[in-house]
Design a protein around this motif. Sequence first.
Motif, PDB file in Angstrom:
ATOM      1  N   UNK A 244      57.376  17.440 -33.236  1.00 28.91           N
ATOM      2  CA  UNK A 244      56.854  17.413 -31.866  1.00 28.91           C
ATOM      3  C   UNK A 244      57.010  16.019 -31.262  1.00 28.91           C
ATOM      4  N   UNK A 245      56.754  14.990 -32.085  1.00 31.82           N
ATOM      5  CA  UNK A 245      56.803  13.602 -31.613  1.00 31.82           C
ATOM      6  C   UNK A 245      58.211  13.160 -31.209  1.00 31.82           C
ATOM      7  N   UNK A 246      59.236  13.845 -31.676  1.00 29.38           N
ATOM      8  CA  UNK A 246      60.618  13.463 -31.367  1.00 29.38           C
ATOM      9  C   UNK A 246      61.148  14.139 -30.104  1.00 29.38           C
ATOM     10  N   UNK A 247      60.465  15.168 -29.633  1.00 25.20           N
ATOM     11  CA  UNK A 247      60.946  15.911 -28.473  1.00 25.20           C
ATOM     12  C   UNK A 247      60.530  15.219 -27.182  1.00 25.20           C
ATOM     13  N   UNK A 248      61.461  15.152 -26.232  1.00 20.46           N
ATOM     14  CA  UNK A 248      61.174  14.583 -24.917  1.00 20.46           C
ATOM     15  C   UNK A 248      61.749  15.477 -23.823  1.00 20.46           C
ATOM     16  N   UNK A 249      61.059  15.495 -22.706  1.00 24.59           N
ATOM     17  CA  UNK A 249      61.512  16.286 -21.558  1.00 24.59           C
ATOM     18  C   UNK A 249      62.418  15.493 -20.620  1.00 24.59           C
ATOM     19  N   UNK A 250      62.796  14.296 -20.986  1.00 25.72           N
ATOM     20  CA  UNK A 250      63.617  13.435 -20.124  1.00 25.72           C
ATOM     21  C   UNK A 250      64.867  14.125 -19.588  1.00 25.72           C
ATOM     22  N   UNK A 251      65.541  14.895 -20.408  1.00 27.82           N
ATOM     23  CA  UNK A 251      66.803  15.512 -19.999  1.00 27.82           C
ATOM     24  C   UNK A 251      66.638  16.803 -19.210  1.00 27.82           C
ATOM     25  N   UNK A 252      65.447  17.401 -19.269  1.00 30.90           N
ATOM     26  CA  UNK A 252      65.250  18.739 -18.719  1.00 30.90           C
ATOM     27  C   UNK A 252      64.397  18.776 -17.452  1.00 30.90           C
ATOM     28  N   UNK A 253      63.629  17.735 -17.217  1.00 32.62           N
ATOM     29  CA  UNK A 253      62.623  17.721 -16.165  1.00 32.62           C
ATOM     30  C   UNK A 253      61.267  17.760 -16.825  1.00 32.62           C
ATOM     31  N   UNK A 254      60.345  17.006 -16.315  1.00 29.49           N
ATOM     32  CA  UNK A 254      59.078  16.859 -17.017  1.00 29.49           C
ATOM     33  C   UNK A 254      57.923  17.496 -16.260  1.00 29.49           C
ATOM     34  N   UNK A 255      56.747  17.357 -16.812  1.00 31.14           N
ATOM     35  CA  UNK A 255      55.539  17.928 -16.227  1.00 31.14           C
ATOM     36  C   UNK A 255      54.818  16.839 -15.442  1.00 31.14           C
ATOM     37  N   UNK A 256      54.323  17.197 -14.268  1.00 34.24           N
ATOM     38  CA  UNK A 256      53.581  16.264 -13.433  1.00 34.24           C
ATOM     39  C   UNK A 256      52.211  16.878 -13.152  1.00 34.24           C
ATOM     40  N   UNK A 257      51.172  16.204 -13.582  1.00 33.09           N
ATOM     41  CA  UNK A 257      49.806  16.662 -13.337  1.00 33.09           C
ATOM     42  C   UNK A 257      49.298  15.935 -12.105  1.00 33.09           C
ATOM     43  N   UNK A 258      48.982  16.690 -11.073  1.00 33.76           N
ATOM     44  CA  UNK A 258      48.507  16.095  -9.831  1.00 33.76           C
ATOM     45  C   UNK A 258      46.986  16.009  -9.855  1.00 33.76           C
ATOM     46  N   UNK A 259      46.475  14.936  -9.238  1.00 34.79           N
ATOM     47  CA  UNK A 259      45.043  14.660  -9.252  1.00 34.79           C
ATOM     48  C   UNK A 259      44.526  14.469  -7.835  1.00 34.79           C
ATOM     49  N   UNK A 260      43.210  14.527  -7.701  1.00 34.05           N
ATOM     50  CA  UNK A 260      42.610  14.263  -6.397  1.00 34.05           C
ATOM     51  C   UNK A 260      43.034  12.871  -5.952  1.00 34.05           C
ATOM     52  N   UNK A 261      43.367  12.772  -4.679  1.00 28.93           N
ATOM     53  CA  UNK A 261      43.823  11.505  -4.126  1.00 28.93           C
ATOM     54  C   UNK A 261      45.330  11.380  -4.066  1.00 28.93           C
ATOM     55  N   UNK A 262      46.059  12.205  -4.822  1.00 26.16           N
ATOM     56  CA  UNK A 262      47.523  12.195  -4.740  1.00 26.16           C
ATOM     57  C   UNK A 262      47.937  12.821  -3.416  1.00 26.16           C
ATOM     58  N   UNK A 263      48.951  12.247  -2.801  1.00 22.50           N
ATOM     59  CA  UNK A 263      49.472  12.779  -1.547  1.00 22.50           C
ATOM     60  C   UNK A 263      50.550  13.818  -1.880  1.00 22.50           C
ATOM     61  N   UNK A 264      50.178  15.079  -1.824  1.00 20.51           N
ATOM     62  CA  UNK A 264      51.108  16.148  -2.188  1.00 20.51           C
ATOM     63  C   UNK A 264      52.224  16.334  -1.167  1.00 20.51           C
ATOM     64  N   UNK A 265      52.104  15.663  -0.042  1.00 25.88           N
ATOM     65  CA  UNK A 265      53.147  15.707   0.979  1.00 25.88           C
ATOM     66  C   UNK A 265      54.146  14.550   0.835  1.00 25.88           C
ATOM     67  N   UNK A 266      53.894  13.675  -0.116  1.00 25.04           N
ATOM     68  CA  UNK A 266      54.813  12.576  -0.423  1.00 25.04           C
ATOM     69  C   UNK A 266      54.789  12.332  -1.923  1.00 25.04           C
ATOM     70  N   UNK A 267      55.629  13.043  -2.614  1.00 27.83           N
ATOM     71  CA  UNK A 267      55.764  12.892  -4.063  1.00 27.83           C
ATOM     72  C   UNK A 267      57.138  12.301  -4.376  1.00 27.83           C
ATOM     73  N   UNK A 268      57.527  11.309  -3.588  1.00 26.95           N
ATOM     74  CA  UNK A 268      58.865  10.731  -3.718  1.00 26.95           C
ATOM     75  C   UNK A 268      59.095  10.117  -5.092  1.00 26.95           C
ATOM     76  N   UNK A 269      58.054   9.647  -5.763  1.00 30.54           N
ATOM     77  CA  UNK A 269      58.239   9.061  -7.089  1.00 30.54           C
ATOM     78  C   UNK A 269      58.670  10.099  -8.117  1.00 30.54           C
ATOM     79  N   UNK A 270      58.521  11.377  -7.785  1.00 31.38           N
ATOM     80  CA  UNK A 270      58.974  12.446  -8.678  1.00 31.38           C
ATOM     81  C   UNK A 270      59.957  13.382  -7.974  1.00 31.38           C
ATOM     82  N   UNK A 271      60.609  12.872  -6.931  1.00 35.66           N
ATOM     83  CA  UNK A 271      61.721  13.591  -6.321  1.00 35.66           C
ATOM     84  C   UNK A 271      61.411  14.491  -5.137  1.00 35.66           C
ATOM     85  N   UNK A 272      60.175  14.518  -4.657  1.00 35.65           N
ATOM     86  CA  UNK A 272      59.832  15.336  -3.482  1.00 35.65           C
ATOM     87  C   UNK A 272      59.338  14.392  -2.390  1.00 35.65           C
ATOM     88  N   UNK A 273      60.260  13.956  -1.555  1.00 39.30           N
ATOM     89  CA  UNK A 273      59.925  12.882  -0.617  1.00 39.30           C
ATOM     90  C   UNK A 273      59.175  13.348   0.635  1.00 39.30           C
TER      91      UNK A 273
END
Length: 134
Positions: free
Chosen positions: A44-73
């Motif tokens: 498990x420790x050797x597996x990475x999602x870097x090549x496939x796309x990763x998981x993003x957990x959004x939290x209160x205070x995140x601007x869901x209309x500007x997620x440019x740091x993860x590709x949704x500008x």
Amino acid sequence: MRTIKTIQDVRLIQSAQVFSDTFTSYLEEEFLGLKEAFDFDGLDEAFTLDLYGYMVVLEQGDNLRDLSVVGLDRETGGLLGSLPEFVDKVERHEETWYKVVVIYTNEYAMSFIVPEIVVADDEELKTFLEAHVE
């Protein structure tokens, strides 16, 4: 916003105790499910999602209309401007969250995990998510 690319990222979120055990167990299940889906036979420790796309957990205070740091500008509306492949509504132990999968290329897709509380005061985002739930 928290990103998950490795099992260590999941464990950091679990140890921070900012989310419920129910939610962090779900994150671990999702990560291990992706590991299996990509047919990775190593630790498990050797597996990475870097090549496939990763998981993003959004939290209160995140601007869901500007997620440019993860590709949704901002110019295209962030999560609201995306075209999700699918949205799952997950309900466990009186908690609700959405898993939004957005395909970027044939080989790369991001999973956005949105706790219901993050969109509780935003009717437009709630309507968007509910409209895409399968």
